[in-house]
Design a protein around this motif. Structure first.
Motif, PDB file in Angstrom:
ATOM      1  N   ILE A 126       0.885  -1.173  -0.024  1.00 34.85           N
ATOM      2  CA  ILE A 126       0.087   0.188   0.178  1.00 34.85           C
ATOM      3  C   ILE A 126       0.834   1.299  -0.049  1.00 34.85           C
ATOM      4  O   ILE A 126       2.109   1.078   0.120  1.00 34.85           O
ATOM      5  CB  ILE A 126      -1.047  -0.033   1.259  1.00 34.85           C
ATOM      6  CG1 ILE A 126      -0.235  -0.291   2.525  1.00 34.85           C
ATOM      7  CG2 ILE A 126      -1.995  -1.104   1.144  1.00 34.85           C
ATOM      8  CD1 ILE A 126      -1.229  -0.274   3.685  1.00 34.85           C
ATOM      9  N   GLY A 127       0.085   2.529  -0.174  1.00 36.68           N
ATOM     10  CA  GLY A 127       0.821   3.692   0.022  1.00 36.68           C
ATOM     11  C   GLY A 127       1.160   4.432  -1.457  1.00 36.68           C
ATOM     12  O   GLY A 127       1.438   3.825  -2.337  1.00 36.68           O
ATOM     13  N   HIS A 128       0.916   5.711  -1.361  1.00 35.41           N
ATOM     14  CA  HIS A 128       0.733   6.461  -2.578  1.00 35.41           C
ATOM     15  C   HIS A 128       1.497   7.927  -2.598  1.00 35.41           C
ATOM     16  O   HIS A 128       1.183   8.575  -3.159  1.00 35.41           O
ATOM     17  CB  HIS A 128      -0.425   6.526  -3.259  1.00 35.41           C
ATOM     18  CG  HIS A 128      -1.800   7.059  -2.548  1.00 35.41           C
ATOM     19  ND1 HIS A 128      -2.424   6.648  -1.634  1.00 35.41           N
ATOM     20  CD2 HIS A 128      -1.947   8.497  -2.361  1.00 35.41           C
ATOM     21  CE1 HIS A 128      -3.400   7.241  -0.854  1.00 35.41           C
ATOM     22  NE2 HIS A 128      -2.946   8.640  -1.543  1.00 35.41           N
ATOM     23  N   GLU A 129       2.285   7.954  -1.629  1.00 38.36           N
ATOM     24  CA  GLU A 129       2.853   9.532  -1.420  1.00 38.36           C
ATOM     25  C   GLU A 129       4.220   9.216  -1.047  1.00 38.36           C
ATOM     26  O   GLU A 129       4.596   9.421  -0.057  1.00 38.36           O
ATOM     27  CB  GLU A 129       2.357  10.053  -0.111  1.00 38.36           C
ATOM     28  CG  GLU A 129       0.578  10.525  -0.347  1.00 38.36           C
ATOM     29  CD  GLU A 129       0.178  11.232   0.834  1.00 38.36           C
ATOM     30  OE1 GLU A 129       0.918  11.593   1.592  1.00 38.36           O
ATOM     31  OE2 GLU A 129      -1.115  11.505   0.631  1.00 38.36           O
ATOM     32  N   PRO A 130       5.089   8.678  -2.181  1.00 38.11           N
ATOM     33  CA  PRO A 130       6.492   8.583  -1.907  1.00 38.11           C
ATOM     34  C   PRO A 130       7.548   9.351  -2.529  1.00 38.11           C
ATOM     35  O   PRO A 130       7.165  10.102  -3.345  1.00 38.11           O
ATOM     36  CB  PRO A 130       6.705   7.279  -2.430  1.00 38.11           C
ATOM     37  CG  PRO A 130       5.874   7.323  -3.642  1.00 38.11           C
ATOM     38  CD  PRO A 130       4.668   8.116  -3.297  1.00 38.11           C
ATOM     39  N   MET A 131       8.553   9.485  -2.124  1.00 34.95           N
ATOM     40  CA  MET A 131       9.632  10.065  -2.635  1.00 34.95           C
ATOM     41  C   MET A 131      10.917   9.390  -2.507  1.00 34.95           C
ATOM     42  O   MET A 131      11.072   8.555  -1.519  1.00 34.95           O
ATOM     43  CB  MET A 131      10.009  11.730  -2.301  1.00 34.95           C
ATOM     44  CG  MET A 131      10.298  12.163  -0.767  1.00 34.95           C
ATOM     45  SD  MET A 131      11.034  13.626  -0.631  1.00 34.95           S
ATOM     46  CE  MET A 131      12.316  13.996  -1.753  1.00 34.95           C
ATOM     47  N   GLY A 132      12.105   9.567  -3.249  1.00 36.44           N
ATOM     48  CA  GLY A 132      13.313   8.998  -3.275  1.00 36.44           C
ATOM     49  C   GLY A 132      14.470   9.220  -3.757  1.00 36.44           C
ATOM     50  O   GLY A 132      14.284  10.121  -4.713  1.00 36.44           O
TER      51      GLY A 132
END
Length: 392
Positions: A58-64
């Motif tokens: 799950i999850g939809h607010e990433p950066m990297g």
């Protein structure tokens, strides 16, 4: 790699899953440095279980940081990037209109849905999400937003969802300098919508039952109100008896004060998958108290903008009131890419005009994700926005 996975109603866990790999020349793989929990993730946690499969990442607010880059991705190893929650190709007819949330290349036609989303159920493609150590990003040649290296993650992270979603909500509300704007719900999207309204020169009224959320909005110039029986009357009194020019509903399907619909949510989430999906696809199971209050509050001829997520296909609406008051209504999934170039200078501004330094209340390791979901859902411990740190 380690990733946060959906296991059932109100149950997520950190598990070891298969590492992502490049599949297309426009793909990249990023090492996730920050990834946030969104209010709409709580819909998966509580309501949309019929569309989830055990083990979904799950999850939809990433950066990297890019660790592998396809030959046509436009990226290189070492690039620092923010990843919008919607997956769009950038070249189809819808994308060319700025409607990237309706991308014709990634639309999930099985469910009649718009563009695929990271980590968001069968409805949106069952694409592995970003609450993980690594993430495969399709269509990175268009989707990945390259950012600088000088500022901390939290100054950029919310370009993935929160800030563009709030900006679009205020844009759809037609807010101009000197207008009055009410925002129902002061979670992360509502907080930013209130700040953006103030940034654009509006007088802002924020409504939420949680004291910590009201306090945060007040720090950024909003007049704040609890969500009670006389709130709308008090705001009308402050707006020449008419109501505000525009209202943003940043609450969505899980509003407080809707006991019958809450019971329907509980029933749907406990039904077998196929049965529950059918009920969600055809039934009216949204909790509509915030939406109905917004319709009541906005002035005649005013604008109503919905950024809160609704999932019921047959939810009752007061069409007589909408028609009689001549209310203009706009809504929809955010077209993140459309607003990115406007918003990047604001988050990089040394004066931090949108207050990105004052939004995160909890930053915890990925391993603490299950506890963070519970705290965020219960709005306990002053929790307004959670960021997970996969490297911690």
């Amino acid at each position: 790699m380690r990733a946060l996975t959906w296991q059932g109603k109100r149950e997520v866990s950190v598990e070891t899953v298969v590492d992502p790999v490049l599949r297309e020349p426009t793909d990249i793989i990023i090492e996730v440095t920050s990834t946030a929990i969104c209010g709409s993730d709580l819909h998966l946690y509580e309501v949309l279980g019929p569309f989830m499969d055990k083990g979904d990442v799950i999850g939809h607010e990433p950066m990297g940081v890019v660790v592998e880059a396809g030959a046509e991705s436009g990226c290189a190893a070492g690039d620092r990037v923010v990843i919008p929650f919607g997956i769009a190709c950038g070249h189809c007819w819808m994308c060319q209109q700025g409607l990237t949330s309706q991308c014709e290349t990634t639309q999930v036609r099985e469910y009649g849905s718009g563009a695929a989303l990271f980590g968001y159920s069968r409805l949106y493609g069952s694409v592995p999400g970003g609450q993980a150590e690594y993430l495969r990003v399709p269509h990175a040649d268009f989707g990945a937003i390259k950012v600088g290296t000088e500022l901390p993650d939290h100054r950029y992270l919310f370009l993935s969802d929160v800030i563009p979603t709030a900006w679009q909500a205020v844009e759809y509300a037609g807010v101009r300098e000197g207008d009055t704007l009410a925002v129902f719900g002061l979670g992360p999207i509502g907080q930013m919508a209130a700040r953006i309204g103030a940034h654009l020169g509006a007088e802002v009224f924020g409504i939420d039952p949680v004291p910590e959320r009201r306090a945060m909005a007040a720090r950024h110039g909003a007049h704040v109100f609890d969500f009670d029986d006389d709130t709308n009357d008090r705001i009308r009194e402050a707006t020449a008896g008419r109501g505000p020019d525009a209202v943003v509903d940043a609450v969505g399907m899980e509003a407080h004060g809707s006991p019958v619909a809450k019971a329907a949510h509980q029933a749907v989430s406990l039904l077998p998958g196929a049965v529950g999906r059918k009920m969600m696809e055809t039934g009216g199971v949204d909790r509509l108290s915030a939406l109905h209050s917004a319709i009541d509050l906005v002035r005649r001829g005013g604008m109503l903008s919905l950024s809160g997520v609704y999932g019921g296909q047959a939810s009752p609406m007061p069409l007589l009131t909408l028609f009689d008051k001549q209310i203009q209504l706009r809504m929809g999934q955010c077209n993140v890419h459309r607003w990115a170039s406007t918003l990047l200078p604001l988050v990089e501004d040394p004066d931090d005009p949108l207050g990105t330094d004052d939004l995160v209340t909890h930053r915890v390791p990925l391993s603490a994700g299950p506890e963070a979901y519970e705290v965020f859902q219960k709005k306990s411990d002053g929790c307004i926005k959670v960021v997970l740190d996969p490297a911690s």
